[in-house]
Design a protein around this motif. Structure first.
Motif, PDB file in Angstrom:
ATOM      1  N   LEU A   1     -13.145 -76.514  25.955  1.00  0.00           N
ATOM      2  CA  LEU A   1     -12.801 -76.419  24.524  1.00  0.00           C
ATOM      3  C   LEU A   1     -12.313 -75.341  24.137  1.00  0.00           C
ATOM      4  CD1 LEU A   1     -13.497 -78.120  21.801  1.00  0.00           C
ATOM      5  CD2 LEU A   1     -15.441 -76.600  21.770  1.00  0.00           C
ATOM      6  N   VAL A   2     -11.129 -75.446  23.276  1.00  0.00           N
ATOM      7  CA  VAL A   2     -10.469 -74.290  22.601  1.00  0.00           C
ATOM      8  C   VAL A   2     -10.972 -74.449  21.037  1.00  0.00           C
ATOM      9  CG1 VAL A   2      -8.325 -73.327  21.467  1.00  0.00           C
ATOM     10  CG2 VAL A   2      -8.523 -74.309  23.749  1.00  0.00           C
ATOM     11  N   ALA A   3     -12.011 -73.531  20.622  1.00  0.00           N
ATOM     12  CA  ALA A   3     -12.407 -73.565  19.321  1.00  0.00           C
ATOM     13  C   ALA A   3     -11.914 -72.329  18.726  1.00  0.00           C
ATOM     14  CB  ALA A   3     -14.048 -73.348  19.594  1.00  0.00           C
ATOM     15  N   TYR A   4     -11.321 -72.511  17.464  1.00  0.00           N
ATOM     16  CA  TYR A   4     -10.617 -71.447  16.807  1.00  0.00           C
ATOM     17  C   TYR A   4     -10.818 -71.681  15.304  1.00  0.00           C
ATOM     18  CZ  TYR A   4      -7.482 -74.852  14.762  1.00  0.00           C
ATOM     19  OH  TYR A   4      -6.846 -75.896  14.056  1.00  0.00           O
ATOM     20  N   PHE A   5     -10.774 -70.320  14.710  1.00  0.00           N
ATOM     21  CA  PHE A   5     -10.873 -70.007  13.172  1.00  0.00           C
ATOM     22  C   PHE A   5      -9.481 -69.585  12.822  1.00  0.00           C
ATOM     23  CE2 PHE A   5     -11.172 -66.850   9.661  1.00  0.00           C
ATOM     24  CZ  PHE A   5     -11.288 -67.822   8.735  1.00  0.00           C
ATOM     25  N   SER A   6      -8.887 -69.734  11.824  1.00  0.00           N
ATOM     26  CA  SER A   6      -7.491 -69.372  11.372  1.00  0.00           C
ATOM     27  C   SER A   6      -7.378 -69.565   9.908  1.00  0.00           C
ATOM     28  CB  SER A   6      -6.254 -70.063  12.212  1.00  0.00           C
ATOM     29  OG  SER A   6      -5.020 -69.737  11.638  1.00  0.00           O
TER      30      SER A   6
END
Ligand SMILES: Cc1cc2nc3c(=O)[nH]c(=O)nc-3n(C[C@H](O)[C@H](O)[C@H](O)COP(=O)(O)O)c2cc1C
Length: 157
Positions: free
Chosen positions: A5-10
Motif C-alpha cells: 500500500l502507498v499511503a500518503y498525505f499531501s
C-alpha cells in the motif's frame, strides 16, 4: 514485497505526485490520508504563528482527524508512507494514521517532499510514533526519481 500500500498525505499535490509514481512502479494500492477538514492556503501559512498548521505542529499531541479508513490493512505486508516535511518532521495527521492501525510486523517505508529539509528527523519521529513496525530507510523525493527508487527496493527484497 507481498501486497503493498502507498499511503500518503499531501496538502499541495507535490507528495501526491510522488505517491502515484511509487504506486505505479510497484503495482501497489494507493490511499490518500485525507483530512476530515481540508487545509486552506491560510491554514498552511508557516509564517503565521496562529495558522492551523503552526498550531498543530506546536502541539506534539495534536492528532487531526482523517476522513475514511483502510478497511483491509491486514492484507498489506508493506506500507509506503508519504508526506510533506512540515517543520522538519511529518505533519501531525501522519501520526494520526500511524496510531490508527496495527503495524506490528509490517514493513514501513517513508518518503517525503520538502522545500529542502532532509527526511532524517521525520524518520526518527515516525519510528517513535510507531515502534512496532519494521522501518526501512526513507527517501526524500524532491528531485523526482520516485519510480526508480521504489523499483530498486523491490529488487532488494
Ligand atoms: C506548514 C508547512 C511547513 C513546512 N515546513 C517545511 C520544513 O520544515 N522544511 C522544508 O524544507 N519545507 C517545509 N515546507 C515545504 C513543504 O515540505 C513542501 O512544499 C512540500 O513539497 C509540500 O508537499 P505537498 O504539496 O504534497 O503538500 C513546509 C510547508 C508547510 C505548508
Amino acid at each position: 514485497m507481498g501486497k503493498t500500500l502507498v499511503a500518503y498525505f499531501s496538502a499541495g499535490g507535490t507528495t501526491a505526485r510522488a505517491a502515484r509514481e511509487v504506486a505505479q512502479a510497484t503495482g501497489a494500492d494507493l490511499y490518500e490520508i485525507a483530512p476530515k477538514q481540508r487545509y486552506t492556503a491560510a491554514d498552511l501559512d508557516w509564517r503565521d504563528a496562529s495558522s492551523r498548521s503552526s498550531v498543530e505542529m506546536n502541539d506534539a499531541g495534536c492528532r487531526p482527524a482523517i476522513e475514511g479508513v483502510v478497511g483491509n490493512m491486514g492484507d498489506y505486508d508493506t506500507v509506503f508512507v508519504g508526506f510533506p516535511i512540515w517543520w522538519y518532521v511529518e505533519p501531525r495527521i501522519v501520526d494520526t494514521f500511524l496510531e490508527s492501525y496495527d503495524f506490528a510486523g509490517k514493513t514501513l517505508i517513508p518518503f517525503a517532499t520538502s522545500g529542502g529539509s532532509g527526511i532524517a528527523r521525520a524518520e526518527k519521529s515516525l519510528a517513535e510514533h510507531c515502534p512496532a513496525a519494521i522501518w526501512r530507510p526513507g527517501r526524500l523525493l524532491n528531485g523526482g526519481g520516485a519510480a526508480a527508487w521504489a523499483k530498486g527496493l523491490q529488487q532488494v527484497k
